[in-house]
Design a protein around this motif. Sequence first.
Motif, mmCIF file in Angstrom:
data_model
loop_
_atom_site.group_PDB
_atom_site.id
_atom_site.type_symbol
_atom_site.label_atom_id
_atom_site.label_comp_id
_atom_site.label_asym_id
_atom_site.label_seq_id
_atom_site.Cartn_x
_atom_site.Cartn_y
_atom_site.Cartn_z
ATOM 1 N N SER A 29 49.212 9.388 94.388
ATOM 2 C CA SER A 29 47.884 8.618 94.148
ATOM 3 C C SER A 29 47.110 7.736 95.259
ATOM 4 C CB SER A 29 48.340 7.874 92.624
ATOM 5 O OG SER A 29 48.892 8.678 91.817
ATOM 6 N N GLY A 30 47.384 8.328 96.279
ATOM 7 C CA GLY A 30 46.693 7.499 97.515
ATOM 8 C C GLY A 30 47.660 6.430 97.994
ATOM 9 N N ILE A 31 48.946 6.165 97.629
ATOM 10 C CA ILE A 31 49.763 5.240 98.082
ATOM 11 C C ILE A 31 50.597 5.977 99.217
ATOM 12 C CG2 ILE A 31 51.646 3.440 97.582
ATOM 13 C CD1 ILE A 31 48.920 2.882 96.532
ATOM 14 N N PHE A 32 50.465 5.483 100.270
ATOM 15 C CA PHE A 32 51.189 6.221 101.495
ATOM 16 C C PHE A 32 52.699 5.556 101.863
ATOM 17 C CE2 PHE A 32 47.305 8.171 101.885
ATOM 18 C CZ PHE A 32 47.630 9.558 102.269
ATOM 19 N N THR A 33 53.634 6.386 101.826
ATOM 20 C CA THR A 33 55.028 5.935 102.033
ATOM 21 C C THR A 33 55.327 6.570 103.546
ATOM 22 O OG1 THR A 33 55.612 5.731 99.782
ATOM 23 C CG2 THR A 33 57.513 5.916 101.228
ATOM 24 N N PHE A 34 56.107 5.425 104.145
ATOM 25 C CA PHE A 34 56.682 5.647 105.448
ATOM 26 C C PHE A 34 58.184 6.228 105.599
ATOM 27 C CE2 PHE A 34 53.458 2.380 105.804
ATOM 28 C CZ PHE A 34 52.954 2.635 106.985
ATOM 29 N N GLN A 54 38.546 0.048 104.340
ATOM 30 C CA GLN A 54 39.593 -0.880 104.384
ATOM 31 C C GLN A 54 40.810 -0.182 104.552
ATOM 32 O OE1 GLN A 54 38.637 -4.970 103.152
ATOM 33 N NE2 GLN A 54 37.307 -3.907 101.782
ATOM 34 N N ILE A 55 41.785 -0.837 105.100
ATOM 35 C CA ILE A 55 43.204 -0.517 105.164
ATOM 36 C C ILE A 55 43.755 -1.408 104.452
ATOM 37 C CG2 ILE A 55 45.545 0.169 106.225
ATOM 38 C CD1 ILE A 55 43.965 1.147 108.600
ATOM 39 N N TYR A 56 44.598 -1.269 103.191
ATOM 40 C CA TYR A 56 45.334 -2.494 102.542
ATOM 41 C C TYR A 56 46.827 -2.224 102.799
ATOM 42 C CZ TYR A 56 41.366 -4.123 99.964
ATOM 43 O OH TYR A 56 39.995 -4.664 99.844
ATOM 44 N N ASN A 61 55.517 -3.649 97.793
ATOM 45 C CA ASN A 61 55.351 -2.493 96.734
ATOM 46 C C ASN A 61 54.559 -3.045 95.562
ATOM 47 O OD1 ASN A 61 55.427 0.014 96.228
ATOM 48 N ND2 ASN A 61 57.159 0.103 95.032
ATOM 49 N N SER A 62 53.687 -4.041 95.669
ATOM 50 C CA SER A 62 53.036 -4.600 94.388
ATOM 51 C C SER A 62 51.548 -5.283 94.903
ATOM 52 C CB SER A 62 53.837 -5.636 93.681
ATOM 53 O OG SER A 62 53.050 -6.053 92.748
ATOM 54 N N SER A 63 51.606 -6.448 95.844
ATOM 55 C CA SER A 63 50.399 -6.896 95.971
ATOM 56 C C SER A 63 50.021 -6.492 97.178
ATOM 57 C CB SER A 63 50.686 -8.362 96.109
ATOM 58 O OG SER A 63 51.217 -9.068 95.050
ATOM 59 N N TYR A 64 48.715 -6.043 97.308
ATOM 60 C CA TYR A 64 48.027 -5.587 98.487
ATOM 61 C C TYR A 64 47.046 -6.412 99.229
ATOM 62 C CZ TYR A 64 49.845 -0.768 97.746
ATOM 63 O OH TYR A 64 50.810 0.233 97.707
ATOM 64 N N THR A 89 59.398 -2.656 107.546
ATOM 65 C CA THR A 89 60.849 -3.253 107.738
ATOM 66 C C THR A 89 61.795 -2.552 106.500
ATOM 67 O OG1 THR A 89 60.082 -5.153 106.271
ATOM 68 C CG2 THR A 89 60.267 -5.252 108.612
ATOM 69 N N ASP A 90 61.017 -2.160 105.419
ATOM 70 C CA ASP A 90 61.687 -1.593 104.315
ATOM 71 C C ASP A 90 60.675 -0.421 103.593
ATOM 72 O OD1 ASP A 90 62.387 -1.161 101.449
ATOM 73 O OD2 ASP A 90 63.073 -3.141 101.125
ATOM 74 N N THR A 91 61.162 0.910 103.676
ATOM 75 C CA THR A 91 60.342 1.731 103.210
ATOM 76 C C THR A 91 60.068 1.985 101.701
ATOM 77 O OG1 THR A 91 62.136 3.491 102.989
ATOM 78 C CG2 THR A 91 60.928 3.460 105.149
ATOM 79 N N SER A 92 60.725 1.044 101.070
ATOM 80 C CA SER A 92 60.791 1.294 99.601
ATOM 81 C C SER A 92 59.386 0.152 99.452
ATOM 82 C CB SER A 92 61.806 0.687 98.964
ATOM 83 O OG SER A 92 62.669 1.627 99.163
ATOM 84 N N ASN A 93 59.139 -0.846 100.159
ATOM 85 C CA ASN A 93 58.308 -1.980 99.939
ATOM 86 C C ASN A 93 56.883 -1.959 100.800
ATOM 87 O OD1 ASN A 93 59.275 -3.398 97.488
ATOM 88 N ND2 ASN A 93 61.118 -3.972 98.908
ATOM 89 N N VAL A 94 56.954 -1.459 102.016
ATOM 90 C CA VAL A 94 55.996 -1.468 102.885
ATOM 91 C C VAL A 94 55.186 -0.109 102.638
ATOM 92 C CG1 VAL A 94 55.165 -1.851 105.101
ATOM 93 C CG2 VAL A 94 57.060 -3.221 104.368
#
Length: 150
Positions: free
Chosen positions: A50-55, A86-88, A93-96, A111-116
């Motif tokens: 849904s447009g949220i990219f995970t590293f 814009q890049i957010y 994993n919550s506040s952008y 620093t953390d693939t689950s949160n960044v």
Amino acid sequence: SLIKGGGITVADQWRLTTSFTGGKQPIDSNLEQVDTGGQGTLGSAMTQSSGIFTFPSTGIYLVKYNFSVNTGAGVGPSVDGLCTFQIYLTTNNSSYTSVARQSCSTLVDVTDTSNVKVRFECDSINNTTTVQGNTDQSRTFFTFIRLGDT
């Protein structure tokens, strides 16, 4: 001397496959990994939902947002066709937070693939602006390059 991280281990690009008119926060559909003949990736791919990219791994990443628009305003600039890209970024994993606007590149410390994570937005003041997408050619696209260790 040694370069921290040992060189680039991830390089990936995604693109918008279908144009849309107006704004999107975030751009959340019609996205694909670039797959045209002759183009490639390096290492593990980014993933998106849904447009949220995970590293795929921790590290320092260069994130770039290139875009192509048709303002629908005819010849010359018009405030009617104005749009902001814009890049957010989130680190929890919550506040952008908006970390880049218009020039749209930034360095992200993963620093953390689950949160960044990152997402990409387009704000338009009306519906005259069309953000260009195409499945065979990168018009609006996102680049992710892991530069080294965090």
